[in-house]
Design a protein around this motif. Structure first.
Motif, mmCIF file in Angstrom:
data_model
loop_
_atom_site.group_PDB
_atom_site.id
_atom_site.type_symbol
_atom_site.label_atom_id
_atom_site.label_comp_id
_atom_site.label_asym_id
_atom_site.label_seq_id
_atom_site.Cartn_x
_atom_site.Cartn_y
_atom_site.Cartn_z
ATOM 1 N N CYS A 144 0.644 -1.220 0.075
ATOM 2 C CA CYS A 144 0.035 0.033 0.056
ATOM 3 C C CYS A 144 0.917 1.177 0.043
ATOM 4 N N GLN A 145 2.255 1.291 0.532
ATOM 5 C CA GLN A 145 2.826 2.272 0.796
ATOM 6 C C GLN A 145 3.479 2.503 -0.733
ATOM 7 N N ALA A 146 3.941 1.261 -1.324
ATOM 8 C CA ALA A 146 4.276 1.490 -2.537
ATOM 9 C C ALA A 146 3.357 1.893 -3.653
ATOM 10 N N LEU A 147 2.041 1.964 -3.690
ATOM 11 C CA LEU A 147 1.028 2.356 -4.291
ATOM 12 C C LEU A 147 0.758 3.805 -4.078
ATOM 13 N N ALA A 148 0.773 3.961 -2.999
ATOM 14 C CA ALA A 148 0.527 5.459 -2.536
ATOM 15 C C ALA A 148 1.529 6.366 -3.099
ATOM 16 N N ASP A 149 2.876 5.840 -2.761
ATOM 17 C CA ASP A 149 4.183 6.704 -3.390
ATOM 18 C C ASP A 149 4.106 6.861 -4.779
ATOM 19 N N PHE A 150 3.607 5.776 -5.591
ATOM 20 C CA PHE A 150 3.339 5.824 -7.193
ATOM 21 C C PHE A 150 2.475 6.733 -7.472
ATOM 22 N N MET A 151 1.224 6.951 -6.664
ATOM 23 C CA MET A 151 0.144 7.619 -7.158
ATOM 24 C C MET A 151 0.627 9.356 -6.956
ATOM 25 N N LYS A 152 1.395 9.444 -5.997
ATOM 26 C CA LYS A 152 1.884 10.876 -5.710
ATOM 27 C C LYS A 152 2.879 11.235 -6.921
ATOM 28 N N ASP A 153 3.899 10.263 -6.981
ATOM 29 C CA ASP A 153 4.738 10.616 -8.337
ATOM 30 C C ASP A 153 3.914 10.656 -9.601
ATOM 31 N N PHE A 154 2.919 9.879 -9.810
ATOM 32 C CA PHE A 154 2.249 10.014 -11.140
ATOM 33 C C PHE A 154 1.799 11.403 -11.274
ATOM 34 N N GLN A 155 0.920 11.803 -10.145
ATOM 35 C CA GLN A 155 0.361 12.849 -10.337
ATOM 36 C C GLN A 155 1.412 14.303 -10.413
ATOM 37 N N ARG A 156 2.509 13.928 -9.771
ATOM 38 C CA ARG A 156 3.592 15.312 -10.032
ATOM 39 C C ARG A 156 3.981 15.314 -11.740
ATOM 40 N N ARG A 157 3.952 14.167 -12.248
ATOM 41 C CA ARG A 157 4.462 14.006 -13.463
ATOM 42 C C ARG A 157 3.231 14.322 -14.697
ATOM 43 N N ASN A 158 1.960 14.093 -14.002
ATOM 44 C CA ASN A 158 0.814 14.304 -14.992
ATOM 45 C C ASN A 158 -0.064 15.267 -14.662
ATOM 46 N N GLY A 159 -0.113 15.575 -13.609
ATOM 47 C CA GLY A 159 -1.125 16.766 -12.955
ATOM 48 C C GLY A 159 -1.041 17.946 -13.595
#
Length: 362
Positions: A347-362
């Motif tokens: 779950c930590q890996a997914l949460a970290d990925f979600m934040k990184d994906f948003q930074r790159r695509n938001g």
């Protein structure tokens, strides 16, 4: 085990690594028999011990006494949709169903084939974004039982507390959140669950049933559809799915070693909070399907700003070892299933990925 992925599939789903390793060690020679559990007769004392331990462990975890039995059946929750009205819906009474998603709808549609059915509450309007309030539940005049689905895998909603209806039997499909948190199981006359989401592999359905309900089974039903026949024979009326029951027993041992339902409930809260925080702090980049007071700790559903981004999100997550995140077509978007065996690190890996994906695509 560096090639293991984080399996967010809704089911069949992830199992505890320790359980898989023990099953691997015992696969060829179970307790000195020279045979796999899959090869042992279901009448052998070695298998009967597995069966008895699994029943005792389930009752221990749920704090239930001798007035309940645990049955290990086949046919999945879908067969229970039929067995329940066949056994308990009498001509002078009505079966009450609370609709909170696709599986409760399917259960209700099966019951209609056997007698009078009443929808006591429904949150279908709005595409099942919430669980109904207690004051929205309106029972029929003579209910045979009230049926609910405790957790909705597709829509990501979950009962936070359970209603009670006095002497009216309460029945629950708990396939996707059984043993995931502490609750008063004595409120229920019957609980059923396909094992493949939170208890073990596919192939076995667990039924926890009060003895007073068993005694109601009509003698006119086919033997395989009578709860009393299965209870009298300790789930051994026919050849059971022996390896699946063995795996369930190992999962129950693992769950007790974690500290039981209180400990696993706290663990599941912490896991879900990591992902929900990533949603809530995303300034609308991620949008949850379920209303906050109905959010599931087992199935977390959310959308991204566009279907193109959702496809990219799923593809990138898969490359990073997080699989099974595509949402059901009824809701779309993403779904992270965080059952008991999903580690906090996943779950930590997914949460970290979600934040990184948003930074790159938001």
């Amino acid at each position: 085990m560096t090639n293991r992925v984080y399996n967010f599939n809704a089911g069949p789903s992830t199992l505890p690594l320790e359980v898989l390793q023990q099953a691997q060690e015992e696969l060829l020679n179970y307790q000195g028999t020279g045979m796999s559990v899959m090869e042992i007769s279901h009448r052998a004392k070695e298998y009967e011990a597995i069966n008895a331990e699994a029943e005792a462990s389930l009752k221990e975890l749920l704090n239930l006494g001798d007035d309940y039995r645990v049955l290990f059946l086949q046919g999945g929750a879908s067969t229970q949709f039929t067995m329940i009205p066949m056994n308990f819906l009498t001509p002078e009474k009505t079966a009450d169903y609370i609709l909170t998603g696709a599986w409760s709808e399917k259960a209700q549609k099966e019951a209609v084939k056997f007698g009078q059915v009443h929808v006591a509450a429904s949150t279908q309007e709005g595409n099942y974004v919430r669980i109904p309030e207690f004051n929205e539940i309106k029972l029929s005049e003579a209910p045979a039982y009230v049926h609910l689905t405790s957790n909705n895998t597709i829509f990501g909603t979950q009962w936070q507390e359970f209603p009670g209806f006095g002497d009216v039997p309460l029945i629950a499909d708990m396939s996707s959140d059984i043993l995931s948190h502490p609750f008063d199981a004595s409120k229920f006359s019957l609980i059923y669950a396909g094992a493949q989401k939170n208890l073990g592999p596919s192939g076995v359905t667990v039924v926890i049933i009060r003895q007073s309900m068993i005694d109601q089974a009509p003698k006119s039903l086919p033997s395989m559809l009578r709860y009393d026949i299965h209870a009298k024979n300790n789930s051994l009326y026919n050849t059971p799915p022996t390896f699946s029951v063995y795996m369930v027993n190992l999962v129950l041992r693992w769950l007790k070693a974690q500290g039981g339902l209180t400990a696993i409930g706290q663990h599941n809260e912490a896991k879900a909070a990591l992902i929900y925080d990533a949603i809530d702090q995303s300034s609308g980049f991620y949008t949850g399907h379920a209303e906050k007071n109905s959010r599931s700790r087992m199935n977390i559903t959310f959308r991204l700003p566009s279907e193109e981004l959702e496809k990219a999100f799923n593809a990138e997550a898969t490359k990073q070892g997080m699989i099974g995140l595509k949402g059901h077509r009824s809701v779309g978007g993403m779904r992270a299933s965080t059952y008991n065996a999903m580690p906090l690190a996943g779950c930590q890996a997914l949460a970290d990925f979600m934040k990184d994906f948003q930074r790159r695509n938001g």
